[in-house]
Design a protein around this motif. Structure first.
Motif, short mmCIF file in Angstrom:
data_model
loop_
_atom_site.label_atom_id
_atom_site.label_comp_id
_atom_site.label_asym_id
_atom_site.label_seq_id
_atom_site.Cartn_x
_atom_site.Cartn_y
_atom_site.Cartn_z
N ARG A 1 39.58 41.05 31.06
CA ARG A 1 39.72 40.13 32.18
C ARG A 1 38.46 39.29 32.27
O ARG A 1 37.36 39.78 32.05
CB ARG A 1 39.91 40.90 33.49
CG ARG A 1 41.22 41.65 33.53
CD ARG A 1 41.40 42.44 34.81
NE ARG A 1 40.42 43.52 34.93
CZ ARG A 1 39.58 43.66 35.94
NH1 ARG A 1 39.58 42.82 36.95
NH2 ARG A 1 38.72 44.66 35.96
N SER B 1 35.97 46.66 39.71
CA SER B 1 36.81 47.80 40.08
C SER B 1 38.26 47.61 39.65
O SER B 1 38.68 46.51 39.29
CB SER B 1 36.75 48.02 41.59
OG SER B 1 37.55 47.05 42.26
N ASP B 2 39.00 48.68 39.73
CA ASP B 2 40.45 48.62 39.45
C ASP B 2 41.20 47.80 40.48
O ASP B 2 42.33 47.39 40.24
CB ASP B 2 41.02 50.04 39.38
CG ASP B 2 40.57 50.78 38.13
OD1 ASP B 2 40.15 50.11 37.16
OD2 ASP B 2 40.62 52.02 38.14
N TYR C 1 33.89 44.40 43.46
CA TYR C 1 35.35 44.24 43.49
C TYR C 1 35.87 43.84 42.11
O TYR C 1 36.83 44.43 41.61
CB TYR C 1 35.74 43.20 44.54
CG TYR C 1 37.16 42.73 44.40
CD1 TYR C 1 38.23 43.56 44.73
CD2 TYR C 1 37.44 41.46 43.92
CE1 TYR C 1 39.54 43.14 44.58
CE2 TYR C 1 38.75 41.03 43.77
CZ TYR C 1 39.79 41.87 44.10
OH TYR C 1 41.08 41.45 43.94
N THR D 1 42.59 37.57 36.57
CA THR D 1 41.86 36.99 35.45
C THR D 1 41.94 35.48 35.55
O THR D 1 42.89 34.92 36.09
CB THR D 1 42.37 37.50 34.09
OG1 THR D 1 41.43 37.15 33.07
CG2 THR D 1 43.74 36.95 33.74
N SER E 1 40.82 44.87 41.21
CA SER E 1 41.04 43.52 40.69
C SER E 1 41.70 43.53 39.31
O SER E 1 41.60 42.57 38.55
CB SER E 1 39.72 42.75 40.62
OG SER E 1 38.87 43.33 39.64
N SER E 2 42.41 44.61 39.00
CA SER E 2 42.97 44.78 37.65
C SER E 2 44.01 43.74 37.27
O SER E 2 44.31 43.56 36.09
CB SER E 2 43.57 46.19 37.50
OG SER E 2 44.69 46.33 38.35
N TRP E 3 44.55 43.01 38.24
CA TRP E 3 45.55 42.00 37.93
C TRP E 3 45.01 40.60 38.20
O TRP E 3 45.71 39.68 38.56
CB TRP E 3 46.83 42.26 38.74
CG TRP E 3 48.06 41.72 38.08
CD1 TRP E 3 48.46 41.92 36.80
CD2 TRP E 3 49.04 40.88 38.67
NE1 TRP E 3 49.63 41.26 36.56
CE2 TRP E 3 50.02 40.61 37.71
CE3 TRP E 3 49.20 40.32 39.93
CZ2 TRP E 3 51.13 39.81 37.95
CZ3 TRP E 3 50.30 39.54 40.17
CH2 TRP E 3 51.26 39.29 39.19
#
Length: 94
Positions: A23, A74-75, A71, A81, A77-79
């Protein structure tokens, strides 16, 4: 301005080319209260006048920027990019 624009385009290209492996986002802060702004290049009057350009009425603190970076790491913000995260006290709204 040209260098900031170039970084934005670079970040978006990396986000496209490296997805879904990596990302890529950017953090774009406004003025932050650090020793650098107190180096004497700007008077206290100039700094106070400039703060009036910020809807939140103050410069950021280093922790304001750090929390946003936490943030992004961290996970939570996994979606996310290809996003330029503005942390500027509303400066770009004015």
């Amino acid at each position: 301005g040209a260098s900031k624009g170039a970084l934005q385009v670079f970040m978006k290209n990396v986000a496209l080319e490296m997805a879904p492996k990596v990302r890529c986002n950017s953090v774009n802060p406004g003025m932050v209260e650090t020793n650098l702004i107190r180096s004497g290049q700007l008077s206290e009057e100039q700094l106070e006048k400039d703060k009036k350009n910020y809807p939140l009425g103050r410069y950021g603190q280093p922790s304001d920027i750090a929390y946003a970076i936490v943030y992004l790491l961290s996970d939570a913000s996994s979606w996310m990019t290809g996003t330029a995260l503005k942390i500027d006290g509303g400066m770009t709204l004015a």
